[in-house]
Design a protein around this motif. Sequence first.
Motif, PDB file in Angstrom:
ATOM      1  N   ASP A 179      46.973  46.678   9.921  1.00 18.66           N
ATOM      2  CA  ASP A 179      47.618  47.990   9.922  1.00 18.66           C
ATOM      3  C   ASP A 179      49.088  47.819  10.287  1.00 18.66           C
ATOM      4  O   ASP A 179      49.439  47.023  11.152  1.00 18.66           O
ATOM      5  CB  ASP A 179      46.950  48.910  10.946  1.00 18.66           C
ATOM      6  CG  ASP A 179      45.544  49.306  10.522  1.00 18.66           C
ATOM      7  OD1 ASP A 179      45.248  49.234   9.315  1.00 18.66           O
ATOM      8  OD2 ASP A 179      44.736  49.669  11.410  1.00 18.66           O
ATOM      9  N   GLY A 180      49.945  48.578   9.629  1.00 18.29           N
ATOM     10  CA  GLY A 180      51.372  48.498   9.916  1.00 18.29           C
ATOM     11  C   GLY A 180      52.115  47.476   9.084  1.00 18.29           C
ATOM     12  O   GLY A 180      53.347  47.467   9.073  1.00 18.29           O
ATOM     13  N   HIS A 181      51.390  46.577   8.390  1.00 20.82           N
ATOM     14  CA  HIS A 181      52.065  45.603   7.522  1.00 20.82           C
ATOM     15  C   HIS A 181      52.529  46.265   6.236  1.00 20.82           C
ATOM     16  O   HIS A 181      51.777  47.017   5.595  1.00 20.82           O
ATOM     17  CB  HIS A 181      51.124  44.454   7.178  1.00 20.82           C
ATOM     18  CG  HIS A 181      51.219  43.302   8.114  1.00 20.82           C
ATOM     19  ND1 HIS A 181      51.073  41.996   7.718  1.00 20.82           N
ATOM     20  CD2 HIS A 181      51.476  43.265   9.448  1.00 20.82           C
ATOM     21  CE1 HIS A 181      51.209  41.198   8.770  1.00 20.82           C
ATOM     22  NE2 HIS A 181      51.453  41.954   9.827  1.00 20.82           N
ATOM     23  N   MET A 182      53.762  46.002   5.841  1.00 24.26           N
ATOM     24  CA  MET A 182      54.219  46.370   4.509  1.00 24.26           C
ATOM     25  C   MET A 182      53.556  45.425   3.512  1.00 24.26           C
ATOM     26  O   MET A 182      53.416  44.228   3.777  1.00 24.26           O
ATOM     27  CB  MET A 182      55.745  46.265   4.409  1.00 24.26           C
ATOM     28  CG  MET A 182      56.286  46.557   3.009  1.00 24.26           C
ATOM     29  SD  MET A 182      58.095  46.441   2.924  1.00 24.26           S
ATOM     30  CE  MET A 182      58.537  47.999   3.690  1.00 24.26           C
ATOM     31  N   ASP A 204      52.598  24.975   4.947  1.00 23.63           N
ATOM     32  CA  ASP A 204      53.729  24.370   5.661  1.00 23.63           C
ATOM     33  C   ASP A 204      54.470  25.379   6.529  1.00 23.63           C
ATOM     34  O   ASP A 204      55.079  25.022   7.540  1.00 23.63           O
ATOM     35  CB  ASP A 204      54.712  23.733   4.665  1.00 23.63           C
ATOM     36  CG  ASP A 204      54.130  22.507   3.978  1.00 23.63           C
ATOM     37  OD1 ASP A 204      53.111  21.973   4.468  1.00 23.63           O
ATOM     38  OD2 ASP A 204      54.681  22.094   2.942  1.00 23.63           O
ATOM     39  N   ASN A 205      54.442  26.647   6.119  1.00 22.69           N
ATOM     40  CA  ASN A 205      55.161  27.691   6.857  1.00 22.69           C
ATOM     41  C   ASN A 205      54.242  28.572   7.698  1.00 22.69           C
ATOM     42  O   ASN A 205      54.673  29.609   8.194  1.00 22.69           O
ATOM     43  CB  ASN A 205      55.961  28.550   5.868  1.00 22.69           C
ATOM     44  CG  ASN A 205      57.121  27.798   5.247  1.00 22.69           C
ATOM     45  OD1 ASN A 205      58.182  27.658   5.847  1.00 22.69           O
ATOM     46  ND2 ASN A 205      56.916  27.292   4.027  1.00 22.69           N
ATOM     47  N   PHE A 206      52.988  28.141   7.838  1.00 20.32           N
ATOM     48  CA  PHE A 206      52.013  28.843   8.691  1.00 20.32           C
ATOM     49  C   PHE A 206      51.871  30.317   8.286  1.00 20.32           C
ATOM     50  O   PHE A 206      51.882  31.213   9.123  1.00 20.32           O
ATOM     51  CB  PHE A 206      52.417  28.726  10.173  1.00 20.32           C
ATOM     52  CG  PHE A 206      52.681  27.310  10.608  1.00 20.32           C
ATOM     53  CD1 PHE A 206      51.629  26.437  10.847  1.00 20.32           C
ATOM     54  CD2 PHE A 206      53.986  26.852  10.752  1.00 20.32           C
ATOM     55  CE1 PHE A 206      51.872  25.118  11.242  1.00 20.32           C
ATOM     56  CE2 PHE A 206      54.236  25.542  11.142  1.00 20.32           C
ATOM     57  CZ  PHE A 206      53.168  24.670  11.389  1.00 20.32           C
ATOM     58  N   LEU A 207      51.748  30.528   6.976  1.00 18.17           N
ATOM     59  CA  LEU A 207      51.712  31.893   6.442  1.00 18.17           C
ATOM     60  C   LEU A 207      50.330  32.279   5.907  1.00 18.17           C
ATOM     61  O   LEU A 207      50.209  33.223   5.104  1.00 18.17           O
ATOM     62  CB  LEU A 207      52.754  32.048   5.325  1.00 18.17           C
ATOM     63  CG  LEU A 207      54.219  31.982   5.755  1.00 18.17           C
ATOM     64  CD1 LEU A 207      55.134  31.844   4.542  1.00 18.17           C
ATOM     65  CD2 LEU A 207      54.602  33.207   6.569  1.00 18.17           C
ATOM     66  N   GLU A 208      49.300  31.578   6.343  1.00 16.70           N
ATOM     67  CA  GLU A 208      47.955  31.846   5.825  1.00 16.70           C
ATOM     68  C   GLU A 208      47.533  33.298   6.005  1.00 16.70           C
ATOM     69  O   GLU A 208      46.787  33.832   5.180  1.00 16.70           O
ATOM     70  CB  GLU A 208      46.935  30.929   6.499  1.00 16.70           C
ATOM     71  CG  GLU A 208      47.025  29.468   6.076  1.00 16.70           C
ATOM     72  CD  GLU A 208      48.010  28.661   6.919  1.00 16.70           C
ATOM     73  OE1 GLU A 208      48.016  27.433   6.801  1.00 16.70           O
ATOM     74  OE2 GLU A 208      48.773  29.289   7.695  1.00 16.70           O
ATOM     75  N   LYS A 209      47.999  33.942   7.075  1.00 17.50           N
ATOM     76  CA  LYS A 209      47.623  35.326   7.336  1.00 17.50           C
ATOM     77  C   LYS A 209      48.527  36.331   6.620  1.00 17.50           C
ATOM     78  O   LYS A 209      48.220  37.529   6.599  1.00 17.50           O
ATOM     79  CB  LYS A 209      47.641  35.599   8.840  1.00 17.50           C
ATOM     80  CG  LYS A 209      46.580  34.829   9.615  1.00 17.50           C
ATOM     81  CD  LYS A 209      46.621  35.182  11.093  1.00 17.50           C
ATOM     82  CE  LYS A 209      45.553  34.435  11.877  1.00 17.50           C
ATOM     83  NZ  LYS A 209      45.579  34.780  13.329  1.00 17.50           N
ATOM     84  N   ASN A 210      49.636  35.835   6.053  1.00 13.11           N
ATOM     85  CA  ASN A 210      50.616  36.740   5.453  1.00 13.11           C
ATOM     86  C   ASN A 210      50.685  36.666   3.934  1.00 13.11           C
ATOM     87  O   ASN A 210      51.215  37.573   3.295  1.00 13.11           O
ATOM     88  CB  ASN A 210      52.004  36.460   6.021  1.00 13.11           C
ATOM     89  CG  ASN A 210      52.068  36.676   7.513  1.00 13.11           C
ATOM     90  OD1 ASN A 210      51.759  35.779   8.301  1.00 13.11           O
ATOM     91  ND2 ASN A 210      52.457  37.875   7.926  1.00 13.11           N
ATOM     92  N   VAL A 211      50.196  35.567   3.358  1.00 10.72           N
ATOM     93  CA  VAL A 211      50.260  35.401   1.903  1.00 10.72           C
ATOM     94  C   VAL A 211      48.845  35.259   1.355  1.00 10.72           C
ATOM     95  O   VAL A 211      48.088  34.386   1.804  1.00 10.72           O
ATOM     96  CB  VAL A 211      51.096  34.169   1.508  1.00 10.72           C
ATOM     97  CG1 VAL A 211      51.124  34.005  -0.013  1.00 10.72           C
ATOM     98  CG2 VAL A 211      52.517  34.288   2.047  1.00 10.72           C
ATOM     99  N   TYR A 260      41.236  43.034   1.887  1.00 10.65           N
ATOM    100  CA  TYR A 260      42.098  41.847   1.811  1.00 10.65           C
ATOM    101  C   TYR A 260      42.592  41.400   3.190  1.00 10.65           C
ATOM    102  O   TYR A 260      43.509  40.563   3.274  1.00 10.65           O
ATOM    103  CB  TYR A 260      43.278  42.122   0.869  1.00 10.65           C
ATOM    104  CG  TYR A 260      42.839  42.294  -0.564  1.00 10.65           C
ATOM    105  CD1 TYR A 260      42.401  41.203  -1.307  1.00 10.65           C
ATOM    106  CD2 TYR A 260      42.842  43.551  -1.170  1.00 10.65           C
ATOM    107  CE1 TYR A 260      41.990  41.352  -2.625  1.00 10.65           C
ATOM    108  CE2 TYR A 260      42.431  43.710  -2.484  1.00 10.65           C
ATOM    109  CZ  TYR A 260      42.001  42.603  -3.202  1.00 10.65           C
ATOM    110  OH  TYR A 260      41.576  42.756  -4.513  1.00 10.65           O
ATOM    111  N   ASN A 261      41.997  41.940   4.230  1.00 13.72           N
ATOM    112  CA  ASN A 261      42.330  41.540   5.604  1.00 13.72           C
ATOM    113  C   ASN A 261      43.828  41.700   5.885  1.00 13.72           C
ATOM    114  O   ASN A 261      44.496  40.780   6.363  1.00 13.72           O
ATOM    115  CB  ASN A 261      41.891  40.100   5.857  1.00 13.72           C
ATOM    116  CG  ASN A 261      41.860  39.761   7.333  1.00 13.72           C
ATOM    117  OD1 ASN A 261      41.722  40.641   8.188  1.00 13.72           O
ATOM    118  ND2 ASN A 261      42.013  38.484   7.653  1.00 13.72           N
ATOM    119  N   ILE A 262      44.345  42.902   5.589  1.00 16.42           N
ATOM    120  CA  ILE A 262      45.757  43.205   5.802  1.00 16.42           C
ATOM    121  C   ILE A 262      45.886  44.053   7.065  1.00 16.42           C
ATOM    122  O   ILE A 262      45.298  45.135   7.156  1.00 16.42           O
ATOM    123  CB  ILE A 262      46.343  43.973   4.603  1.00 16.42           C
ATOM    124  CG1 ILE A 262      46.192  43.148   3.321  1.00 16.42           C
ATOM    125  CG2 ILE A 262      47.808  44.326   4.844  1.00 16.42           C
ATOM    126  CD1 ILE A 262      46.545  43.901   2.062  1.00 16.42           C
TER     127      ILE A 262
END
Length: 204
Positions: free
Chosen positions: A113-116, A164-171, A109-111
């Motif tokens: 390392d270190g991300h919760m 809108d919140n530039f969260l493509e890599k986080n959500v 899922y392209n997460i």
Amino acid sequence: HARKYDYLLIGDGLMCMCGNVCRWFARHVQRIVILHGLDITYKNPLYQFYLRMFLKKSCNLFICNSKNTKRIVTEWGLTENVIVITPGINVEAFSGAGKKGSDAFRKKYNIPDGHMILMTVGRLIKRKGVAWFVECVMPMLKDVTYLVVGEGYERERIQEAVKDNFLEKNVKLLGRISDEDWKECYRNADVFVMPNIHVENDVE
């Protein structure tokens, strides 16, 4: 077919007429209906008239999915033979699961390392609060990936909030996934998030 059985289980308040029909043709059958909050709070006048006409006499037993639903049902006027049975889960599906293949999962899922890893599972509808969570909470979180499992009419709004919140890599909106992928997400997530919001007459 009701004459062949001892019990009739009705899945929601909308179907309560089935209990009345069963009562006319097979009086020996014990009739049970499962009630959710929205079964009672939906304000459409025609629907409320239908409930007033048929719900109380439809069944011998009314099962509420929560104490709050029982409160709503009681305030509505249904006070007899009302009990609470909260929904459960199949714990065997997760027995001995632990965190398996974490590195492979992150790669899948392209997460980073270190991300919760946060996770939400459910229909993407307004009261579930996923769009709100993406708009109002995710921008304040660092080193977090949020996995959203499910589909619904709010998906487009959630996608807009991500953009809108530039969260493509986080959500990550995973949509409908297989049972095995669903279990894998649970095994690897750090936190389950259920960010419900208040929606008038839409109980959660």
